[in-house]
Design a protein around this motif. Structure first.
Motif, short mmCIF file in Angstrom:
data_model
loop_
_atom_site.label_atom_id
_atom_site.label_comp_id
_atom_site.label_asym_id
_atom_site.label_seq_id
_atom_site.Cartn_x
_atom_site.Cartn_y
_atom_site.Cartn_z
N LYS A 34 3.11 10.14 -9.56
CA LYS A 34 2.33 10.36 -10.79
C LYS A 34 1.57 11.68 -10.71
O LYS A 34 1.49 12.43 -11.69
N TYR A 35 0.99 11.95 -9.53
CA TYR A 35 0.25 13.21 -9.34
C TYR A 35 1.17 14.42 -9.51
O TYR A 35 0.80 15.40 -10.17
N LEU A 36 2.37 14.33 -8.95
CA LEU A 36 3.31 15.45 -9.07
C LEU A 36 3.68 15.69 -10.54
O LEU A 36 3.76 16.83 -10.99
N ARG A 37 3.91 14.59 -11.29
CA ARG A 37 4.26 14.74 -12.71
C ARG A 37 3.11 15.34 -13.50
O ARG A 37 3.30 16.25 -14.31
N LEU A 38 1.89 14.83 -13.24
CA LEU A 38 0.72 15.35 -13.95
C LEU A 38 0.48 16.82 -13.60
O LEU A 38 0.12 17.62 -14.46
N SER A 39 0.68 17.16 -12.33
CA SER A 39 0.50 18.54 -11.89
C SER A 39 1.50 19.46 -12.59
O SER A 39 1.14 20.55 -13.05
N ALA B 174 0.83 -1.21 0.00
CA ALA B 174 0.00 0.00 0.00
C ALA B 174 0.86 1.26 0.00
O ALA B 174 0.59 2.22 -0.72
N GLN B 175 1.92 1.25 0.81
CA GLN B 175 2.84 2.39 0.86
C GLN B 175 3.51 2.61 -0.49
O GLN B 175 3.66 3.75 -0.96
N LYS B 176 3.89 1.52 -1.15
CA LYS B 176 4.51 1.61 -2.47
C LYS B 176 3.53 2.20 -3.48
O LYS B 176 3.89 3.07 -4.29
N THR B 177 2.26 1.75 -3.43
CA THR B 177 1.23 2.28 -4.33
C THR B 177 1.00 3.76 -4.10
O THR B 177 0.87 4.55 -5.04
N ILE B 178 0.96 4.14 -2.82
CA ILE B 178 0.76 5.56 -2.47
C ILE B 178 1.90 6.41 -3.02
O ILE B 178 1.68 7.49 -3.59
N GLU B 179 3.13 5.92 -2.86
CA GLU B 179 4.29 6.67 -3.37
C GLU B 179 4.24 6.80 -4.89
O GLU B 179 4.55 7.85 -5.45
#
Length: 206
Positions: free
Chosen positions: A73-78, A63-68
């Motif tokens: 991905k969110y940072l790149r898309l942002s 779960a921690q790996k998925t969150i990271e």
């Protein structure tokens, strides 16, 4: 003395503790077996708890790996969206600033014609030739505007339509069939790419 009597006598003379020794050993064995079973069950439970804890830790790690990964991905898309927004704003500003360049470039030859007509009028008294020249420039200008999407709103003999016409005067109809129709156009109206940018000002029969 018989053998049985000797045994009885021997049993009477035995220590009670010695008599119960085989029974105590059996109890001790049963107790040890029970303790061994309890130890085995306890060890089994401990192993199961350890396995369950390992599974929980594994799930948490995944779960921690998925969150990271999602955070990355969110940072790149942002960042990509921010770059897109800045680029779009820049292009929009340039479009607003230079949007009329194409239309103005198309009009420049007409401006040249008008300049020549003005110079000609200074030395020529031929009114008819000047009128014809002005009509040619007008038609050329209108053609260029048509190519840019400009269309003249027709009014001659048309029914009055508030979507395209603005009535500035109402006059009695000269005949019954003229009622609700346009009798005169005071100012021409235009559409740009089918959008009305100026309503035609007209006189309507009532």
């Amino acid at each position: 003395m018989s053998k049985n009597k000797k045994n009885k006598k021997f049993n009477k003379n035995m220590n009670p503790t010695e008599k119960n020794q085989p029974q105590d050993e059996e109890v001790l064995k049963n107790q040890e077996a029970a303790e061994a079973a309890i130890d085995e069950e306890t060890q089994k439970e401990a192993t199961e708890e350890l396995n369950a804890e390992e599974k929980v830790n594994q799930v948490l790690a995944e779960a921690q790996k998925t969150i990271e990964e999602l955070h990355d991905k969110y940072l790149r898309l942002s960042a990509e969206f921010d770059n897109y927004r800045k680029r779009t704003m820049k292009e929009k500003a340039e479009l607003i600033k230079n949007g009329g360049e194409k239309a103005i470039t198309a009009i420049l030859p007409i401006l040249d014609d008008l300049e020549r007509a003005v110079k000609t009028s200074e030395t020529s008294d031929d009114v008819k030739a000047m009128r014809e020249g002005i009509e040619l420039i007008y038609n050329k200008f209108l053609k260029v505007l048509n190519q840019e999407g400009l269309q003249k709103i027709e009014t001659d003999g048309e029914n009055f339509d508030t979507d395209y016409h603005e009535a500035i005067a109402l006059v009695p109809a000269p005949s019954e069939e003229k009622k609700g129709k346009i009798l005169d156009c005071v100012q021409t109206g235009y559409k740009l790419n089918d959008k009305v940018i100026r309503h035609a000002k007209v006189v309507v029969a009532q």
